[in-house]
Motif scaffolding. Structure first.
Motif: not given
Length: 310
Positions: A35-40, A285-291
């Protein structure tokens, strides 16, 4: 591709079918509905898309369930302190479920070496796991190339042995996960050493990191994304370790795996991922994880041969 700043890569699981054993299955976690997190969930493009859903294979349309295998390699896929699956793959899998209107059930299969057998045995529809694309892998399964990565070296914190390159690992104790691309890299490098490396093959990546952390091994060769994340954040078994950011080897893709006899699912996943790329959700999503530097602009299939050879 070498000119892309920060391109990274992590380990290719070997395809030894024998690893698909009862003991390996016993190490699996439960199937978890993603289930996606709110930010996703609020990202652009993360909404049901009937046209994309229409492309799913009939069996998945009927069951409304997509069975996905993964293994734990932060920040690609790992567990939060409360045990919840998190990471890039968890976010992408959850977003795919929304876009396609299905339940994506993700299972931690316990080790990277179990990923390919999980697809060849048809126990899972696909994998969403940080596995290196490779021309040999593409002979067995279809590989959806969804991000970049590279390989680096990890040592105990502060690098007391002064390791700066693969050549510096000659004569050292080097831990690697069983059946991985990095394991093959280390074996090839050791063969060139005047004093070969003492290679320690260990089933699970967390235990590889623990071997270095406790001094049983001098170093490991691991995916850049995982190494930089775990040591920069000092998370999990990365506590007390250090990645060598100037060492970037074997630039290439990470891929999702789909059976070669399931082109309908492959094509639907590719189209859905490209939809996420075009909407900006994937990059977020990639930026969320610093990638963010690992983000692809076009989702490709079986494209390993296009990558430069180091």
């Amino acid at each position: 591709m070498n000119s892309i700043n920060g391109i990274l890569r992590s380990g290719l699981a070997s395809t030894f079918a024998a690893l698909l054993s009862l003991s390996a299955q016993a190490a699996e976690g439960p199937a978890v509905k993603m289930i996606p997190e709110a930010d996703v969930a609020k990202l652009p493009g993360i909404a049901f898309n009937q046209k994309l859903a229409d492309g799913l294979p009939p069996a998945i349309k009927a069951s409304k369930v997509l069975k996905v295998a993964t293994d734990l390699t932060p920040p690609i896929s790992f567990r939060a302190e409360d045990g919840k699956l998190i990471g890039i793959d968890a976010d992408i899998a959850a977003a795919l479920g929304v876009v396609l209107g299905i339940d994506v059930q993700m299972t931690d299969v316990g080790a990277g070496a179990a990923i390919v057998p999980a697809i060849l045995s048809k126990r899972f529809d696909m994998t969403v796991s940080g596995i290196n694309d490779d021309p040999e892998l593409e002979k067995q399964v279809d590989v959806i190339d969804y991000m970049y990565d590279a390989t680096t070296i990890m040592t105990i914190k502060d690098n007391p042995l002064g390791i700066k390159s693969m050549a510096d690992l000659c004569g050292k104790k080097v831990a690697v996960p069983v059946g991985t691309f990095q394991g093959r890299m280390v074996e090839a490098a050791s063969a060139k050493c005047a004093t070969p490396m003492n290679i320690m093959s260990i089933p699970k990546m967390p235990d590889v990191l623990q071997a270095v952390r406790t001094g049983r091994a001098d170093a490991t060769v691991n995916g850049y994304a995982t190494s930089v994340y775990t040591t920069a954040n000092q998370t999990g078994r990365g506590v007390g370790l250090q990645a060598l950011p100037d060492v970037r080897l074997a630039v290439g893709y990470l891929g999702m795996l789909v059976s070669k006899d399931n082109p309908q699912l492959r094509n639907t996943v590719v189209a859905s991922l490209q939809h996420m790329v075009d909407s900006g959700a994937y990059e977020a999503i990639m930026k969320k994880w610093s990638l963010g530097p690992l983000a692809v602009k076009t989702v490709k299939v079986n494209d390993a041969a296009s990558m430069p050879v180091d």
